[in-house]
Write a protein that holds these residues in place. Sequence first.
Motif, mmCIF file in Angstrom:
data_model
loop_
_atom_site.group_PDB
_atom_site.id
_atom_site.type_symbol
_atom_site.label_atom_id
_atom_site.label_comp_id
_atom_site.label_asym_id
_atom_site.label_seq_id
_atom_site.Cartn_x
_atom_site.Cartn_y
_atom_site.Cartn_z
ATOM 1 N N GLU A 140 1.467 5.149 0.905
ATOM 2 C CA GLU A 140 0.681 4.427 -0.093
ATOM 3 C C GLU A 140 0.463 2.984 0.342
ATOM 4 O O GLU A 140 -0.643 2.451 0.235
ATOM 5 C CB GLU A 140 1.367 4.485 -1.466
ATOM 6 C CG GLU A 140 0.504 4.023 -2.616
ATOM 7 C CD GLU A 140 0.343 2.511 -2.703
ATOM 8 O OE1 GLU A 140 -0.749 2.057 -3.100
ATOM 9 O OE2 GLU A 140 1.303 1.777 -2.378
ATOM 10 N N SER A 141 1.501 2.353 0.869
ATOM 11 C CA SER A 141 1.366 0.973 1.347
ATOM 12 C C SER A 141 0.400 0.887 2.524
ATOM 13 O O SER A 141 -0.429 -0.026 2.598
ATOM 14 C CB SER A 141 2.733 0.423 1.765
ATOM 15 O OG SER A 141 3.601 0.381 0.664
ATOM 16 N N SER A 168 -3.181 1.465 1.346
ATOM 17 C CA SER A 168 -3.682 0.323 0.589
ATOM 18 C C SER A 168 -4.279 -0.725 1.515
ATOM 19 O O SER A 168 -5.176 -1.467 1.119
ATOM 20 C CB SER A 168 -2.560 -0.307 -0.240
ATOM 21 O OG SER A 168 -2.183 0.563 -1.279
ATOM 22 N N ARG A 225 -7.748 2.714 4.478
ATOM 23 C CA ARG A 225 -7.849 4.141 4.160
ATOM 24 C C ARG A 225 -8.027 5.009 5.401
ATOM 25 O O ARG A 225 -7.721 6.201 5.382
ATOM 26 C CB ARG A 225 -9.017 4.424 3.199
ATOM 27 C CG ARG A 225 -8.961 3.738 1.871
ATOM 28 C CD ARG A 225 -7.894 4.306 0.954
ATOM 29 N NE ARG A 225 -8.024 3.843 -0.416
ATOM 30 C CZ ARG A 225 -7.785 2.627 -0.848
ATOM 31 N NH1 ARG A 225 -7.449 1.682 -0.004
ATOM 32 N NH2 ARG A 225 -7.899 2.326 -2.124
#
Length: 167
Positions: free
Chosen positions: A100-101, A104, A107
């Motif tokens: 997720e990091s 962020s 992509r």
Amino acid sequence: MRHGEPITAGYAMIVREDIPTGLRYDALVAAFERQMGRWEPDFSIGNQVTWEQVEAAVKQLEGPHGLMIMSEVNQGELLSLHGGIKRCRLYLVGNPIIAESILSIDRRASLYVPFRVTLYDNGSPHGAFISFDRPSSFLGALHQPDLVPYGQLLDAKIYSVVRSILM
């Protein structure tokens, strides 16, 4: 591709590790899987779960090195039907919190995380191998300085797995 959007390409030197383990293939598979968690959440994303619930599930499911098997393909099982036994298995390995990091920031990194690890036996007297591309090297293809610490973190985690297997 939409009309008018530029096509981009990134280049980086990908560093692959092929590490002989001295173990028989089945012993390597068992040792690797003992060092990994496995993504098997008891909820469906469609059930209105919160990110905090996802984080809690990841913490429970990750292995001792903070990584988990997201998916696996026993390539050798099918391919052995042609021309003799082929012992090789591909894993997608990662950690959704770390991913997720990374995503962020960029992509495009979804092409690289989770990352691939393969275990194989090619008949070497040095035993079966664990092989992977260093996460820091493939994330480098995106030329995003903010991804450097995450690549180094994933490198450290997979090397920690390897050290545990070789002990």
